[in-house]
Design an enzyme around this catalytic site. Structure first.
Site, PDB file in Angstrom:
ATOM      1  N   CYS A  75      -6.248  -1.342  10.161  1.00  0.00           N
ATOM      2  CA  CYS A  75      -6.871  -1.812  11.399  1.00  0.00           C
ATOM      3  C   CYS A  75      -6.859  -3.327  11.338  1.00  0.00           C
ATOM      4  O   CYS A  75      -7.566  -3.938  10.538  1.00  0.00           O
ATOM      5  CB  CYS A  75      -8.301  -1.294  11.521  1.00  0.00           C
ATOM      6  SG  CYS A  75      -9.149  -1.872  13.012  1.00  0.00           S
ATOM      7  N   GLU A 134      -2.298  -0.920  17.536  1.00  0.00           N
ATOM      8  CA  GLU A 134      -1.316  -0.821  16.462  1.00  0.00           C
ATOM      9  C   GLU A 134       0.061  -1.051  17.058  1.00  0.00           C
ATOM     10  O   GLU A 134       0.299  -0.741  18.219  1.00  0.00           O
ATOM     11  CB  GLU A 134      -1.404   0.551  15.778  1.00  0.00           C
ATOM     12  CG  GLU A 134      -0.745   0.603  14.426  1.00  0.00           C
ATOM     13  CD  GLU A 134      -1.291  -0.444  13.461  1.00  0.00           C
ATOM     14  OE1 GLU A 134      -0.629  -1.499  13.309  1.00  0.00           O
ATOM     15  OE2 GLU A 134      -2.374  -0.217  12.890  1.00  0.00           O
TER      16      GLU A 134
END
Length: 272
Positions: free
Chosen positions: A2, A115
């Protein structure tokens, strides 16, 4: 992993969701952030006794923490930007995280996380040696039902010994997001063109805690590593959706709700 996420909900919203007992509006409020990057201040939910209170019981609080954990034993905070994630598989044994894992756990509320996927055409060019820096298509991953994405986190206190005790920056309170292996099961809602499972976007994902685990995760009285490791099991499959968003999110200076707008497909030159 993350490395970037979105957090637009305000404390009033989050206080009801997490049953917050204590937060200071003049100290806690952050502006909605649609491009949260390492070292920024973020909201965190934690259970901890109130400072200087006669009652020693843990109180559920909302606090502002800095994203990028600095272990209490660090000489300097220089490595904070590298400590934004802790792996669920090893968090109980890594020197930087094991003490926080035992007693200082938190929930980091988010709308979802970003992402990046390298497009097929870009990957082919890279393999052929015709392009050294492939252009990547960002995707936004978020609960399909619109609920808060509650990321498992750790927090730590670090004392800056170069400053006097009464200096407002004498103590740093920092945090890290726990990550786990990305799901291989189909997404609840997948883009028409692109990845159909989280593992096709990236092999890691933030560990999302479902509401039934919040109390146990935040309870500072739970300190047994084996007991706590059971809480690191991945959430049920099929709760998430993912969709392509503008490559503008790749620049940390860009920030606004337009970054969350769903695109009909990957941007030109970033085909999956």
């Amino acid at each position: 992993m993350c490395g970037r996420y979105a957090a637009s909900r305000g404390p009033e919203d989050l206080a009801g969701v997490f049953e917050i007992e204590k937060w200071e509006p003049e100290e806690t409020v952050l502006e909605p952030d649609y491009n949260v990057a390492p070292t920024k201040e973020v909201y965190a939910v934690l259970d901890r006794p109130l400072k200087d209170a006669a009652d020693p019981r843990p109180v559920r609080q909302m606090r502002k923490l800095r994203w990028g954990l600095v272990p209490s034993w660090s000489r300097t905070p220089e490595g904070a930007a590298r400590m934004i994630n802790a792996r669920a598989e090893t968090v109980h044994e890594k020197p930087s995280f094991r003490r926080a894992f035992a007693t200082r756990r938190c929930v980091l509320p988010a709308d979802g996380y970003y992402e990046w996927v390298t497009g097929k055409q870009e990957r082919d060019l890279e393999v052929e040696g015709k392009k050294k820096r492939p252009r990547k298509q960002p995707y936004f991953v978020t609960p399909a039902d619109g609920s808060v994405f509650a990321m498992a986190g750790l927090y730590e206190f670090w004392r800056d010994r170069t400053l006097p005790d009464d200096h407002p920056s004498a103590w740093w309170v920092t945090c890290s997001v726990i990550t786990t292996e990305a799901e291989t099961a189909p997404l609840a809602v997948a883009p028409a063109e692109g990845p159909h499972a989280l593992a096709e976007i990236h092999p890691r994902m933030p560990l999302m805690l479902t509401p039934d685990r919040w109390d146990a995760w935040l309870d500072p009285a739970r300190t047994d590593p084996d007991d706590l490791r059971a809480l690191l099991a991945p959430p049920p499959e099929g709760l998430m959706r993912a969709y392509p968003v503008t490559t503008a999110v790749s620049n940390v200076r860009n920030n606004g709700p337009e970054l969350l707008k769903e695109l009909e497909g990957p941007e030109e030159g970033t085909l999956f």
